[in-house]
Design an enzyme around this catalytic site. Structure first.
Site, short mmCIF file in Angstrom:
data_model
loop_
_atom_site.label_atom_id
_atom_site.label_comp_id
_atom_site.label_asym_id
_atom_site.label_seq_id
_atom_site.Cartn_x
_atom_site.Cartn_y
_atom_site.Cartn_z
N TYR A 171 59.81 -37.77 80.73
CA TYR A 171 60.43 -37.24 79.51
C TYR A 171 61.03 -38.37 78.69
O TYR A 171 60.81 -38.45 77.47
CB TYR A 171 61.50 -36.22 79.90
N ASP A 222 53.59 -21.85 68.21
CA ASP A 222 54.16 -22.03 69.54
C ASP A 222 53.15 -21.52 70.56
O ASP A 222 52.36 -20.62 70.26
CB ASP A 222 55.48 -21.25 69.67
N LYS A 244 59.83 -39.57 74.94
CA LYS A 244 60.73 -39.49 73.79
C LYS A 244 60.97 -40.87 73.16
O LYS A 244 61.11 -40.98 71.94
CB LYS A 244 62.04 -38.81 74.18
N ASP A 301 48.55 -24.29 71.31
CA ASP A 301 48.85 -25.33 72.28
C ASP A 301 48.68 -26.66 71.54
O ASP A 301 47.55 -27.02 71.16
CB ASP A 301 47.91 -25.24 73.48
N VAL A 302 49.77 -27.37 71.32
CA VAL A 302 49.72 -28.57 70.48
C VAL A 302 48.89 -29.70 71.09
O VAL A 302 48.59 -30.68 70.41
CB VAL A 302 51.14 -29.11 70.15
N1 LIG Z 1 67.44 -28.60 74.47
C1 LIG Z 1 67.87 -29.86 74.59
O1 LIG Z 1 68.87 -30.14 75.22
C2 LIG Z 1 67.09 -30.96 73.91
C3 LIG Z 1 67.65 -32.24 73.82
C4 LIG Z 1 66.94 -33.26 73.22
C5 LIG Z 1 65.68 -33.00 72.70
N2 LIG Z 1 65.16 -31.76 72.79
C6 LIG Z 1 63.82 -31.54 72.24
O2 LIG Z 1 63.91 -30.54 71.23
C7 LIG Z 1 62.66 -29.88 71.11
C8 LIG Z 1 62.90 -28.38 71.12
O3 LIG Z 1 63.44 -28.02 72.37
P1 LIG Z 1 64.34 -26.73 72.59
O4 LIG Z 1 65.65 -27.18 73.00
O5 LIG Z 1 64.24 -25.82 71.42
O6 LIG Z 1 63.62 -26.13 73.89
P2 LIG Z 1 62.81 -24.78 74.05
O7 LIG Z 1 62.21 -24.82 75.40
O8 LIG Z 1 63.68 -23.63 73.69
O9 LIG Z 1 61.68 -24.90 72.93
C9 LIG Z 1 60.52 -25.68 73.06
C10 LIG Z 1 59.36 -24.85 72.52
O10 LIG Z 1 58.15 -25.62 72.62
C11 LIG Z 1 57.13 -24.72 73.04
N3 LIG Z 1 56.03 -25.46 73.67
C12 LIG Z 1 56.02 -26.05 74.88
N4 LIG Z 1 54.82 -26.56 75.14
C13 LIG Z 1 54.05 -26.29 74.06
C14 LIG Z 1 52.70 -26.57 73.74
N5 LIG Z 1 51.88 -27.21 74.59
N6 LIG Z 1 52.23 -26.16 72.54
C15 LIG Z 1 53.04 -25.50 71.67
N7 LIG Z 1 54.32 -25.20 71.93
C16 LIG Z 1 54.81 -25.60 73.12
C17 LIG Z 1 57.80 -23.78 74.01
O11 LIG Z 1 57.06 -22.58 74.17
C18 LIG Z 1 59.15 -23.57 73.35
O12 LIG Z 1 59.16 -22.43 72.50
C19 LIG Z 1 61.78 -30.40 72.26
O13 LIG Z 1 60.92 -31.40 71.77
C20 LIG Z 1 62.80 -31.00 73.21
O14 LIG Z 1 62.26 -32.02 74.02
C21 LIG Z 1 65.84 -30.72 73.36
#
Ligand SMILES: NC(=O)c1ccc[n+]([C@@H]2O[C@H](COP(=O)([O-])OP(=O)(O)OC[C@H]3O[C@@H](n4cnc5c(N)ncnc54)[C@H](O)[C@@H]3O)[C@@H](O)[C@H]2O)c1
Length: 250
Positions: free
Chosen positions: A153, A34, A157, A60-61
């Protein structure tokens, strides 16, 4: 099969950490990456006594060299990678389309789509060396349905869904299932950011909630149970699928 070794990106986030907890309890070895070093370190401390080893890396991915280095470090430590939860993502900015700054649009696509490709590019050949492999790419219901003020976004996706199908076509005969996960809105940081970008956050939340059959946001752990199944038990025929966990959102 023998030891499962699961690589999770966005591991410190709400969904990534919920999946990490479940897999650690199941005895997986974990490679947790992360960009958020503090939350990652807290998760490492929580999980280090569980499972069969935890390797954490700040990552950083979007940095291809760094992604390659984490894959290499995982193979050095655990011998292989059997499963990938390709999950790091950001909400991105919420703007009416004509006002969306180009740099925010590009960054949202870069982290949510291009980096998914970068991680697949380096992890899939390793995973395919095993008889069985499992990949879940986190897309979103935003990639399937209309979303206001979140064009970048939603476009990213939707791209993750097609990227997942392409990877499934290339790797399913090698025993790797590749599926796209489409969560609906979940309680946590990401939705708070999205709500905060709306003109009336409370009205937005009420409207989103009303549009789901369950009448609420999901809990990350509800989706984590489904992801754990897809990363551990999904049979070979369950591949190339776009799987919703969204409380039946209209
Ligand atoms: N939370 C929702 O409602 C929701 C709904 C649909 C999809 N998603 C997707 O689910 C996944 C997880 O989201 P979440 O809900 O746990 O949100 P979150 O923000 O809690 O977790 C996302 C994580 O990705 C990390 N991150 C961001 N940019 C990064 C980078 N450049 N390199 C490495 N890590 C990075 C952040 O630090 C964070 O820990 C994401 O892909 C998000 O788009 C979330």
């Amino acid at each position: 099969m023998s030891q499962r070794v699961t690589f999770i990106t966005g591991a410190a986030g709400d969904l990534g950490s919920a999946v990490a907890r479940r897999l650690a309890a199941n005895g997986d070895a974990l490679i947790l990456a992360d960009v958020d070093a503090d939350r990652l370190s807290a998760l490492e401390q929580e999980l280090s006594h569980l499972g069969h080893g935890v390797l954490t890396r700040q990552l950083d991915v979007t940095d291809e060299d760094a992604v390659r280095a984490v894959v290499d470090a995982g193979v050095t430590q655990f011998g292989t990678i059997t499963s990938l939860f390709n999950n790091a993502g950001i909400s991105g900015g919420t703007f009416p389309l004509p006002e969306h700054p180009l740099d925010d649009f590009r960054r949202t696509i870069d982290i949510n789509l291009v980096a998914m490709f970068v991680v697949l590019k380096h992890a899939l050949p390793v995973i395919a060396q095993n008889d069985d492999g499992w990949v879940v790419n986190t897309a979103s219901e935003a990639g399937l349905k209309a979303n206001e003020r979140r064009g970048a976004y939603a476009a990213a996706k939707a791209g993750v869904i097609q990227l997942s199908r392409a990877a499934a076509l290339e790797y399913s005969r090698e025993g790797v299932r590749v599926n796209a996960l489409c969560p609906g809105p979940l309680e946590g940081k990401l939705m708070r950011v999205s709500e905060g970008g709306m003109p009336d956050p409370e009205e937005f939340r009420a409207r989103i909630t009303a549009a789901s059959a369950v009448g609420r946001y999901g809990a990350p752990d509800e989706v984590a149970g489904f992801v754990t199944y897809l990363l551990t038990e999904a049979p070979g025929y369950l591949t190339g699928a776009t799987l919703s966990a969204d409380g039946c959102r209209r």
